[in-house]
Structures are given as structure tokens and as C-alpha cells.
Design a protein around this motif. Sequence first.
Motif, mmCIF file in Angstrom:
data_model
loop_
_atom_site.group_PDB
_atom_site.id
_atom_site.type_symbol
_atom_site.label_atom_id
_atom_site.label_comp_id
_atom_site.label_asym_id
_atom_site.label_seq_id
_atom_site.Cartn_x
_atom_site.Cartn_y
_atom_site.Cartn_z
ATOM 1 N N LEU A 147 0.858 -1.187 0.000
ATOM 2 C CA LEU A 147 0.000 0.000 0.000
ATOM 3 C C LEU A 147 0.887 1.227 0.000
ATOM 4 C CD1 LEU A 147 -2.721 -0.966 2.635
ATOM 5 C CD2 LEU A 147 -3.179 -0.242 0.293
ATOM 6 N N ASP A 148 0.587 2.180 -0.903
ATOM 7 C CA ASP A 148 1.384 3.405 -0.917
ATOM 8 C C ASP A 148 0.531 4.648 -0.711
ATOM 9 O OD1 ASP A 148 0.033 3.478 -3.303
ATOM 10 O OD2 ASP A 148 1.824 3.480 -4.572
ATOM 11 N N ARG A 149 -0.723 4.459 -0.280
ATOM 12 C CA ARG A 149 -1.559 5.619 0.040
ATOM 13 C C ARG A 149 -1.530 5.873 1.541
ATOM 14 N NH1 ARG A 149 -5.652 1.639 -1.173
ATOM 15 N NH2 ARG A 149 -6.994 1.155 0.628
ATOM 16 N N ALA A 150 -1.980 7.051 1.921
ATOM 17 C CA ALA A 150 -1.972 7.429 3.337
ATOM 18 C C ALA A 150 -2.738 6.387 4.159
ATOM 19 C CB ALA A 150 -2.598 8.804 3.511
ATOM 20 N N PRO A 151 -2.241 6.033 5.333
ATOM 21 C CA PRO A 151 -1.070 6.592 6.015
ATOM 22 C C PRO A 151 0.222 5.832 5.740
ATOM 23 C CG PRO A 151 -2.195 5.155 7.518
ATOM 24 C CD PRO A 151 -2.970 5.091 6.222
ATOM 25 N N PHE A 152 0.247 5.049 4.654
ATOM 26 C CA PHE A 152 1.449 4.287 4.342
ATOM 27 C C PHE A 152 2.317 4.985 3.301
ATOM 28 C CE2 PHE A 152 -1.633 1.070 5.789
ATOM 29 C CZ PHE A 152 -0.906 0.501 6.813
ATOM 30 N N ASP A 153 2.007 6.245 3.015
ATOM 31 C CA ASP A 153 2.819 6.970 2.060
ATOM 32 C C ASP A 153 4.100 7.495 2.692
ATOM 33 O OD1 ASP A 153 1.310 8.612 3.643
ATOM 34 O OD2 ASP A 153 0.751 10.021 2.067
ATOM 35 N N ASN A 154 4.016 7.961 3.951
ATOM 36 C CA ASN A 154 5.245 8.426 4.605
ATOM 37 C C ASN A 154 5.218 8.281 6.117
ATOM 38 O OD1 ASN A 154 3.509 10.454 5.414
ATOM 39 N ND2 ASN A 154 4.283 11.956 3.937
ATOM 40 N N SER A 155 4.073 7.958 6.707
ATOM 41 C CA SER A 155 3.969 7.921 8.166
ATOM 42 C C SER A 155 4.151 6.525 8.741
ATOM 43 C CB SER A 155 2.600 8.465 8.606
ATOM 44 O OG SER A 155 2.473 9.822 8.234
ATOM 45 N N ASN A 156 3.752 5.506 8.048
ATOM 46 C CA ASN A 156 3.930 4.124 8.476
ATOM 47 C C ASN A 156 4.698 3.380 7.385
ATOM 48 O OD1 ASN A 156 1.968 3.758 10.977
ATOM 49 N ND2 ASN A 156 0.873 4.968 9.469
ATOM 50 N N ILE A 157 5.556 2.461 7.778
ATOM 51 C CA ILE A 157 6.320 1.694 6.802
ATOM 52 C C ILE A 157 5.365 0.875 5.939
ATOM 53 C CG2 ILE A 157 7.961 -0.228 6.604
ATOM 54 C CD1 ILE A 157 9.387 0.934 9.044
ATOM 55 N N LYS A 158 5.644 0.815 4.667
ATOM 56 C CA LYS A 158 4.754 0.122 3.739
ATOM 57 C C LYS A 158 4.654 -1.365 4.102
ATOM 58 C CE LYS A 158 5.069 3.048 -0.341
ATOM 59 N NZ LYS A 158 5.337 4.262 0.420
ATOM 60 N N PRO A 159 3.439 -1.911 4.084
ATOM 61 C CA PRO A 159 3.257 -3.330 4.414
ATOM 62 C C PRO A 159 3.558 -4.232 3.229
ATOM 63 C CG PRO A 159 1.150 -2.345 3.892
ATOM 64 C CD PRO A 159 2.163 -1.240 3.780
ATOM 65 N N LEU A 160 3.641 -5.514 3.494
ATOM 66 C CA LEU A 160 3.712 -6.535 2.452
ATOM 67 C C LEU A 160 2.563 -7.501 2.654
ATOM 68 C CD1 LEU A 160 7.442 -7.665 1.971
ATOM 69 C CD2 LEU A 160 5.970 -6.545 0.298
ATOM 70 N N ILE A 161 1.846 -7.817 1.594
ATOM 71 C CA ILE A 161 0.742 -8.769 1.636
ATOM 72 C C ILE A 161 1.028 -9.848 0.605
ATOM 73 C CG2 ILE A 161 -1.728 -9.138 1.329
ATOM 74 C CD1 ILE A 161 -0.618 -5.626 1.987
ATOM 75 N N GLN A 162 1.183 -11.086 1.073
ATOM 76 C CA GLN A 162 1.557 -12.173 0.174
ATOM 77 C C GLN A 162 0.692 -13.406 0.420
ATOM 78 O OE1 GLN A 162 4.192 -12.531 -2.404
ATOM 79 N NE2 GLN A 162 2.657 -14.136 -2.720
ATOM 80 N N PRO A 163 -0.028 -13.898 -0.610
ATOM 81 C CA PRO A 163 -0.733 -15.186 -0.486
ATOM 82 C C PRO A 163 0.257 -16.341 -0.667
ATOM 83 C CG PRO A 163 -1.706 -13.753 -2.184
ATOM 84 C CD PRO A 163 -0.361 -13.201 -1.856
ATOM 85 N N PHE A 164 0.041 -17.403 0.109
ATOM 86 C CA PHE A 164 0.860 -18.612 0.022
ATOM 87 C C PHE A 164 -0.046 -19.829 -0.068
ATOM 88 C CE2 PHE A 164 3.918 -15.848 2.246
ATOM 89 C CZ PHE A 164 5.084 -16.116 1.549
ATOM 90 N N ALA A 165 0.516 -20.918 -0.580
ATOM 91 C CA ALA A 165 -0.113 -22.239 -0.490
ATOM 92 C C ALA A 165 0.946 -23.220 -0.019
ATOM 93 C CB ALA A 165 -0.685 -22.675 -1.823
#
Length: 465
Positions: A258-276
Motif C-alpha cells: 500500500l502506498d496511500r496514506a497513512p502508508f505513504d510516509n507515516s507508516n512503513i509500507k506493508p507486504l501482503i503475500q498469499p501462500f499455499a
Amino acid sequence: VPTVLTWESLEGMLVTFPQNLSITGSSELGSAGSIDLAVDDRLFAPAEMVAPGEQAEVLADLNDRSRIKLDDGRSQSPDLPLPPYLGPDNTVRTGDGVKGVVGILAESADGYRIQPTKPIIFSRENARPSLSPPPENMIRAALLDTGGYFNGDGHGSGFPGTGGAVTAEEFSRQRAKIIKALLTMEAHVIGLLSLENDGYEQDSALQDLVNGLNDQAPDDNTFAFVEPTLSDLGSSDTKVGLIYRSDILIPQGPALTLDRAPFDNSNIKPLIQPFASGEDGKEFVLALTHFHDRDQCPAPGDPNADKNDGQGCWNAQRVLAVETLVEFLDSNPVGTENANILILGNLNAYAQEDPLTSFKDAGFTNLNRRATSRSYTTVTNGETGTLLHALASENLAASITEAQQWHINADEPLLLNYRITYPPLLYTPDVYRSSAHDPILVDFYANSTTPVFLPIVLVTRSARQ
């Protein structure tokens, strides 16, 4: 004592503590030769145990009246002998017992101290924990904060960077501890926090760590990392990272962020990964996140200023991060309806604070609190609490058999870490004090058709009331 004023009337006198005391923190053991003591039991951060606001204020006041420092009366330096109070394995752990405290009461800038006049008797009440491997046919997910894993230029130079080790020697010591901890966990997928944000090429910190794991792992274990479509995960000095056993798990599509607020500069960008897990195994989604810290508060009147309710500053920013992440996951970004979602991360919020309440309201189970209200991952300023968290969507929570915090870091003295400024005799390339926070491990069924047993459902429900 009833009030701190009672201490003042005894300043300079010989005092005796007939009751048993507990170690509630040891962050100053290396720098000042002191440990924090409390009556009966370690102290918990107010917002870990009670609601923010008035209840937290009352508990904060009680904590302040329930602690005192045990000080050896000297300043520490690398040239001095080993620090005082160390017991078996050259450690003294938060939660250990103390009795027979007799000494002179003195006041300092940060409170009252006891300068002991007789030997102190310690008891190992909080033993170093053992760790069992994941049960057969289960997936183990883990979360580890590296404490700042910066590998310089990737060739032994480039130190110091903007965080982590300040020399190549320190980095070698840090690397050995972290790799030992990662391999001991025997996890199949691991969320990493506080990694150097230097891309994903051969000289990057993340690639260096994966190389180290593969060099030391058993031959049938192969580690790889998840790479998003971005060359850098935001503009912060650090990022999150996902590594996984590529012989066990199969990523399902690209990693999202996610690169929109609040992940643009206030919170570190997350990672979302599906696994099997294999061709017919359980599919799940791992969301890794790291919320805004509690420091560098804005001015009073700002929505993120410290409200003095026990939640620190930037609470509003962290709540917005929860809402934005949940909204994104609810939009089915991975193309799987009713996905089994596991959220791992440093939320920089204790268990009773607004971000955790927001996750609960959105239907996520706080796995740290599912079995006990005394879970923890961090000891800060002599107070124990949970800043690293694991949360599961409703359907995944029913498949989880165990969620545990592996207490190898928070209870250990800071001086056992990789820094060369501490006595060299104390450094060991083991798992202890590999970071400031305790790792979290979550075991769940690898086979999506495995039946759910009633006790697991009961535990989940009781924790969500």
C-alpha cells in the motif's frame, strides 16, 4: 510504599526489604550497573493490562510507586570487570526473584536507588525458554524484529549506515545471532522487521540474510524472499521483509503493498503475500506491517499528540493504519474470498490500545492474548508489554493450535547483544538478545480439510469477548 514521599523521608538511611522482590527491567545493567526491582511481580505497561485513559493513569501511578533501582554504586565501562548481579549463563532475567535487599537509599535524577551493603540473593524464577519444532503437517509462521539489520555495502565495508551495526565486526556478531534465532524457530514463513531498505539485489541486506540462512540450514531446507514489484519499499531507512521455505510454501501471485496514506510516509509500507502449502495444502495470506512509533511527538493540539492516556503519541496515525489495511484486505486484493489472513507486525501499541481494539472490531483475533493476559514481547523502561502482534481472521483462527512468544530477548540484559562496547566475554553467537523484541510463532494446520477441534474454538471465543 504508599507514596513516593515516603522514600524522601528515608533518603540516606539504611533500609531493609523483608519481602521478595522481582526484577522488572535491566536496561541499565551495562551502563550503570543497576536493575529495576518491583514488589512481588514484574510491572506491566498500563495500556497492556487496562483500558487507556483513567484506568491506565491509575496503574501508571501504582507502577511508579512500586519500583526502585538496585545500584552497585559505580559507572560501567568496557574496562571494568563484568557487571554485577549476573547469574548462571551470564544473565539475569526480568521476572527473576530477589531477596535480602539491604542498603542505603539514595535519590537520583530518575528516581530512588538502593546502594546495597550486603550480598543480594537472586533466584532464577524465569528460566530461559525451550522451543519445540512445529508439529507434523502444520505450518509455522513467525515474526522477528531484527533491531536494524544493515549490511553496509554488502562486501564488508560501508559501516556505519543509518542504523544497526556500526562496524563490520558488530555486523558479523549481529548476523550470527539473528541467523541462529531464525533457524532455531524452524518456521516456514517469517516476517522480518527493521531491515535496511536497500532493495533486493545481491548486495542487499535481505539477500545477505537469506544467503546466511541457506549456508547454515539443513540441505533439504531452502529459503527465499518475497520481492514486491517496487525496487524499494518506501522511502524509510528500514522496511519489512518476508522470507519463506521455498521447499514447503508456494507464493500465489506477486506481493502487494500500500502506498496511500497513512502508508505513504507515516507508516512503513506493508507486504501482503498469499501462500499455499504444496499443491493441495492450505492457502493463506500473510500481511506484514510496521506502524508508526511512539516517539518524536507533535505539538499539543495535533491529532497525533500525546493525550496522556497511556497510548503515547501518533495513536491516531496507527488507528488509521489499521482501518486502511483492513479496508484493503476486505477488498479481496488477492482474489480469494474469505481468505485465511494472518497479520504480523510491530503495531507500536499495547494490547488494550485503540489499534488492537480496531482490529478486534474488524473481526480479527489477537493471538497473543488468546491463551493468557500476560503475553509480552517487550520490556521498556521497566515495564513489560506486547508491541509485536499476531492477528488472525476468523476462519484462520479456528485452525491455529498455538501462538507463542519466544522470550529470548525482552527479558535478557541489553548488554548481551552484539555491540562491541559491552564486555567481550559476554558475547555469544546464540539466540539471546538477538533483538530488543521477542519473536512470535504461530502454528496452524497445513491441510485445509483438517477438522477443527472444540477446545480450539472455545479458546478463540473466550479471548474475543
